[in-house]
Motif scaffolding. Structure first.
Motif, mmCIF file in Angstrom:
data_model
loop_
_atom_site.group_PDB
_atom_site.id
_atom_site.type_symbol
_atom_site.label_atom_id
_atom_site.label_comp_id
_atom_site.label_asym_id
_atom_site.label_seq_id
_atom_site.Cartn_x
_atom_site.Cartn_y
_atom_site.Cartn_z
ATOM 1 N N THR A 25 0.847 -1.180 0.000
ATOM 2 C CA THR A 25 0.000 0.000 0.000
ATOM 3 C C THR A 25 0.886 1.234 0.000
ATOM 4 O O THR A 25 1.720 1.407 0.894
ATOM 5 C CB THR A 25 -0.898 0.033 1.259
ATOM 6 O OG1 THR A 25 -1.623 -1.198 1.341
ATOM 7 C CG2 THR A 25 -1.885 1.189 1.192
ATOM 8 N N ILE A 26 0.707 2.075 -1.003
ATOM 9 C CA ILE A 26 1.462 3.319 -1.091
ATOM 10 C C ILE A 26 0.701 4.395 -0.331
ATOM 11 O O ILE A 26 -0.493 4.606 -0.564
ATOM 12 C CB ILE A 26 1.661 3.743 -2.565
ATOM 13 C CG1 ILE A 26 2.404 2.664 -3.355
ATOM 14 C CG2 ILE A 26 2.372 5.089 -2.645
ATOM 15 C CD1 ILE A 26 3.851 2.477 -2.958
ATOM 16 N N VAL A 27 1.388 5.055 0.602
ATOM 17 C CA VAL A 27 0.792 6.138 1.389
ATOM 18 C C VAL A 27 1.767 7.312 1.418
ATOM 19 O O VAL A 27 2.974 7.129 1.240
ATOM 20 C CB VAL A 27 0.451 5.695 2.838
ATOM 21 C CG1 VAL A 27 -0.542 4.541 2.850
ATOM 22 C CG2 VAL A 27 1.689 5.340 3.620
ATOM 23 N N GLU A 57 4.118 3.874 -7.952
ATOM 24 C CA GLU A 57 4.474 4.837 -6.912
ATOM 25 C C GLU A 57 3.596 6.082 -7.046
ATOM 26 O O GLU A 57 4.056 7.169 -7.381
ATOM 27 C CB GLU A 57 5.956 5.177 -6.985
ATOM 28 C CG GLU A 57 6.830 4.011 -6.564
ATOM 29 C CD GLU A 57 8.293 4.360 -6.490
ATOM 30 O OE1 GLU A 57 8.645 5.368 -5.862
ATOM 31 O OE2 GLU A 57 9.079 3.603 -7.085
ATOM 32 N N CYS A 76 -0.311 7.634 -5.168
ATOM 33 C CA CYS A 76 -1.302 7.427 -4.126
ATOM 34 C C CYS A 76 -2.419 8.445 -4.303
ATOM 35 O O CYS A 76 -2.156 9.627 -4.521
ATOM 36 C CB CYS A 76 -0.646 7.609 -2.762
ATOM 37 S SG CYS A 76 -1.791 7.614 -1.374
ATOM 38 N N THR A 77 -3.667 7.990 -4.227
ATOM 39 C CA THR A 77 -4.799 8.910 -4.209
ATOM 40 C C THR A 77 -5.233 9.009 -2.758
ATOM 41 O O THR A 77 -5.703 8.041 -2.171
ATOM 42 C CB THR A 77 -5.951 8.414 -5.103
ATOM 43 O OG1 THR A 77 -5.451 8.270 -6.436
ATOM 44 C CG2 THR A 77 -7.100 9.398 -5.094
ATOM 45 N N TRP A 78 -5.016 10.170 -2.172
ATOM 46 C CA TRP A 78 -5.248 10.393 -0.749
ATOM 47 C C TRP A 78 -6.153 11.593 -0.585
ATOM 48 O O TRP A 78 -5.822 12.695 -1.050
ATOM 49 C CB TRP A 78 -3.901 10.605 -0.063
ATOM 50 C CG TRP A 78 -3.888 10.405 1.404
ATOM 51 C CD1 TRP A 78 -3.880 9.210 2.055
ATOM 52 C CD2 TRP A 78 -3.888 11.402 2.417
ATOM 53 N NE1 TRP A 78 -3.861 9.416 3.416
ATOM 54 C CE2 TRP A 78 -3.861 10.765 3.666
ATOM 55 C CE3 TRP A 78 -3.893 12.790 2.391
ATOM 56 C CZ2 TRP A 78 -3.853 11.448 4.855
ATOM 57 C CZ3 TRP A 78 -3.890 13.472 3.585
ATOM 58 C CH2 TRP A 78 -3.870 12.791 4.805
ATOM 59 N N GLU A 124 -4.287 12.994 -6.175
ATOM 60 C CA GLU A 124 -3.237 12.075 -6.593
ATOM 61 C C GLU A 124 -1.883 12.639 -6.171
ATOM 62 O O GLU A 124 -1.571 13.788 -6.451
ATOM 63 C CB GLU A 124 -3.291 11.886 -8.109
ATOM 64 C CG GLU A 124 -2.502 10.701 -8.571
ATOM 65 C CD GLU A 124 -2.757 10.364 -10.020
ATOM 66 O OE1 GLU A 124 -1.933 10.776 -10.853
ATOM 67 O OE2 GLU A 124 -3.776 9.693 -10.292
ATOM 68 N N LEU A 171 6.414 9.450 -0.881
ATOM 69 C CA LEU A 171 5.583 8.270 -0.646
ATOM 70 C C LEU A 171 6.394 7.164 0.008
ATOM 71 O O LEU A 171 7.620 7.110 -0.110
ATOM 72 C CB LEU A 171 5.007 7.758 -1.970
ATOM 73 C CG LEU A 171 4.153 8.744 -2.752
ATOM 74 C CD1 LEU A 171 3.801 8.171 -4.115
ATOM 75 C CD2 LEU A 171 2.902 9.104 -1.984
ATOM 76 N N CYS A 187 5.899 2.734 0.971
ATOM 77 C CA CYS A 187 5.096 1.535 0.746
ATOM 78 C C CYS A 187 5.013 0.760 2.062
ATOM 79 O O CYS A 187 6.033 0.399 2.644
ATOM 80 C CB CYS A 187 5.752 0.679 -0.331
ATOM 81 S SG CYS A 187 4.808 -0.796 -0.751
ATOM 82 N N LEU A 203 -5.544 2.223 3.345
ATOM 83 C CA LEU A 203 -5.552 3.616 2.887
ATOM 84 C C LEU A 203 -6.732 4.371 3.485
ATOM 85 O O LEU A 203 -6.606 5.531 3.878
ATOM 86 C CB LEU A 203 -5.578 3.672 1.357
ATOM 87 C CG LEU A 203 -5.352 5.053 0.746
ATOM 88 C CD1 LEU A 203 -4.049 5.669 1.216
ATOM 89 C CD2 LEU A 203 -5.372 4.950 -0.771
#
Length: 77
Positions: free
Chosen positions: A8-10, A43, A45-47, A51, A56, A58, A69
């Motif tokens: 999970t990319i944060v 790489e 992330c939609t936060w 986007e 970032l 992982c 997420l």
């Protein structure tokens, strides 16, 4: 570490609240930073509807990436 690993990319700054959450809930995890992130993991992330491409990290754990997420966003709601 559990057999099932999800990536999970944060946004890296969110680890300030996400890591304590993971520890408090006994969720085993590890962190990967570029260039350690596998090539097949985008790489991006939609936060909170935006986007993000920079700063970032992982999170590797057994949690579903969408669920993780969502929790990460709720910690900053």
């Amino acid at each position: 570490m559990a057999d099932k690993k999800n990536y999970t990319i944060v946004p890296a700054p969110t680890l300030e609240k996400l890591e304590p959450y993971l520890k408090e809930n006994n969720i085993e995890y590890s962190l990967l930073y570029a260039p350690e992130i596998p090539k097949d993991v985008p790489e991006v992330c939609t936060w909170h509807g935006h986007e993000t491409h920079g700063h970032l990290v992982c999170v590797v754990c057994e949690m579903d990436p969408e669920e993780l997420l969502k929790i990460d966003e709720e910690l900053y709601a």
